[in-house]
Design an enzyme around this catalytic site. Structure first.
Site, PDB file in Angstrom:
ATOM      1  N   HIS A 426       0.883  -1.117   0.081  1.00  0.00           N
ATOM      2  CA  HIS A 426       0.262  -0.081  -0.138  1.00  0.00           C
ATOM      3  C   HIS A 426       0.944   1.184   0.112  1.00  0.00           C
ATOM      4  CE1 HIS A 426       0.419   1.608   4.108  1.00  0.00           C
ATOM      5  NE2 HIS A 426       0.722   0.684   4.565  1.00  0.00           N
ATOM      6  N   CYS A 427       0.449   2.405  -0.459  1.00  0.00           N
ATOM      7  CA  CYS A 427       0.877   3.697  -0.425  1.00  0.00           C
ATOM      8  C   CYS A 427       0.077   4.424   0.569  1.00  0.00           C
ATOM      9  CB  CYS A 427       1.177   4.346  -1.661  1.00  0.00           C
ATOM     10  SG  CYS A 427      -0.231   4.663  -2.894  1.00  0.00           S
ATOM     11  N   ALA A 428       0.122   5.843  -0.058  1.00  0.00           N
ATOM     12  CA  ALA A 428      -0.593   6.749   0.969  1.00  0.00           C
ATOM     13  C   ALA A 428      -2.015   6.649   0.923  1.00  0.00           C
ATOM     14  CB  ALA A 428      -0.390   8.321   0.439  1.00  0.00           C
TER      15      ALA A 428
END
Length: 481
Positions: A426-428
């Site tokens: 995942h990222c932001a």
């Protein structure tokens, strides 16, 4: 190649998440001493220096962050590898070192080597570190070298690789640097129009996840522009009324434009869907206004109504161009939200920060009118105009673990179940997965959770746009796996 660039963009979010700390320290420091910029107050000087410790080492943060982000298991050894690569390359190609290699005075060394410690080299170092880690972390050596087997050999391999890369850069870095400077200079030469063109491209590249590469040219010291760093430091090269032109125009968009666009989407939603749309759009609008995080809103219509997103990109370019042509400069460390606006009031290069209010109000009206007209005119499927039954609203969850468990389970099932997940990350704002069989993915099932969007860059990759609560959904998905 595109997938690789997207992964780089994702990994950049880790070091970028550190920048708000610098913004807070800078902002408080300049509020305490807005005239002397720290020279009249020990406390102010202490805070400003602490912030500079982050901003001045962005290339190093990029090297470590990208190396962790692009490693397959995000293990700390990859961070060490990225650091080794960065230190090796910047030391081997420093001005002093190049002068020694060539047997000339330092003044005769090309300017490009004086700028070797930059965001581009930081990202490259991170790529080298993560690549060596992914390739050699499981290496088994003979018994007499067994101590250096596995992860212990990664840093050694990285050092050797970095030497080879440094040799290559010795010849091609001046050309790369000249190209980056030429590009930046051409945009600078266009003045406000160039700033607007950059901003439009910034938004247009978000769907591809490679907009950070463009930002590195204008916000950081990759091509002698360093708009972000100079705005907060006021160092040599900063020009009052000019520095900050690549940041200022984003504030009216993120704080006023997109929230107004969200209101237009709510007003044009179907009556039966308004309640569901309101919960999601309100959360996205608040995130955009307060923090400058725009992905939850942008991805809510980016792929379902690409024409509307193109309008958004053009309006962003116009906003940045207009603001760049006015006596108005504000800046950010993280993004163009309320927090950064307040903190930038006393920054060295700030000019009439109050002008954001009237400009923002006009921007909001324009966004509302244009969005409403385009949505209705072309019957676009924005939130509330595309029906999904039995929707679980992520935006309405209050931190209840059972809500996130339910959402994670639905998303996992929509991705084809546990057996179809090859990699999970995942990222932001996004869940990122690599899958085994793309035919098992059910986008409609995933959308029933109320996510902002589902992106499928290729047959083996699926990205689910969650929003600012992505970490909680990701953690539940990991537990389910």
């Amino acid at each position: 190649m595109m997938k690789y660039l997207q992964n780089i963009g994702k990994s950049l979010m880790l070091p970028i998440a550190v920048l708000p700390a610098a913004g807070i320290l800078y902002g408080i420091g300049y509020w305490i001493d807005p005239i002397g910029w720290g020279s009249n107050s020990i406390l102010s000087a202490f805070l400003i220096k602490a912030a500079a410790a982050i901003i001045d080492h962005i290339p190093l943060l990029f090297a470590i962050g990208v190396s962790i982000g692009m490693s397959k298991d995000h293990e700390g050894t990859s961070a060490l590898s990225g650091l080794v690569a960065f230190l090796m390359i910047t030391s081997l190609l420093s001005t002093d070192a190049v002068a020694m290699y060539r047997g000339v005075d330092i003044s005769e060394v090309p300017e490009s080597f004086g700028k070797i410690s930059n965001a581009f080299i930081g990202i490259l170092s991170g790529i080298i570190g993560s690549s060596c880690y992914n390739r050699f972390k499981g290496t088994i050596l003979p018994d007499w070298l067994a101590f250096f087997s596995g992860k212990r050999c990664v840093a050694i391999v990285t050092a050797c690789t970095s030497i080879l890369v440094a040799v290559l850069l010795y010849f091609i870095w001046p050309l790369i640097y000249a190209g980056l400077v030429a590009f930046g200079t051409s945009i600078l030469g266009l003045g406000a129009l160039g700033a607007g063109l950059y901003a439009m491209l910034n938004r247009a590249l978000i769907p591809l996840g490679i907009h950070h590469a463009l930002n590195a040219v204008f916000w950081f010291d990759t091509a002698n522009i360093n708009d972000l760093g100079l705005f907060w430091s006021g160092a040599d090269g900063a020009v009052k009324g000019v520095t900050g032109q690549y940041m200022t125009g984003f504030f009216p968009i993120m704080m006023f434009g997109l929230p107004a666009g969200a209101l237009a989407m709510y007003h044009t939603a179907k009556t039966s869907e308004k309640k569901k749309a309101a919960a999601f759009l309100l959360a996205g609008a608040f995130a955009s206004f307060f923090t400058g995080i725009t992905e939850p809103l942008e991805f809510s219509f980016m792929f379902m109504a690409p024409g509307l997103y193109l309008v958004h990109a053009v309006l962003t370019g116009i906003s940045v161009a207009v603001c760049a042509s006015m006596p108005f400069r504000i800046g950010f460390n993280f993004s163009a939200g309320l927090v950064d606006w307040i903190l930038s009031f006393k920054a060295p290069m700030a000019v009439n920060p109050w002008m954001l209010i009237p400009i923002g109000c006009v921007t909001g009206v324009i966004y509302y009118v244009v969005f409403r007209f385009v949505i209705l005119k072309f019957d676009l499927k924005t939130p509330g105009r595309a029906e999904y039954e039995d929707t679980v609203e992520i935006s309405s969850t209050k931190g209840n673990d059972s809500d996130f468990v339910k959402i994670a389970a639905i998303i996992l099932e929509g991705l084809g179940g546990k057996g179809n997940i090859k990699e999970l990350d995942h990222c932001a704002t996004r869940i990122r997965t690599v899958i085994n069989d793309y035919t098992l993915v059910d986008e409609n099932a995933i959308r029933k959770t109320g996510v902002a969007g589902v992106i499928r860059p290729d047959k083996s990759t699926v990205q689910v746009i969650i929003g600012t609560k992505v970490q909680f959904v990701y953690e539940e998905m990991k537990r389910l796996l």
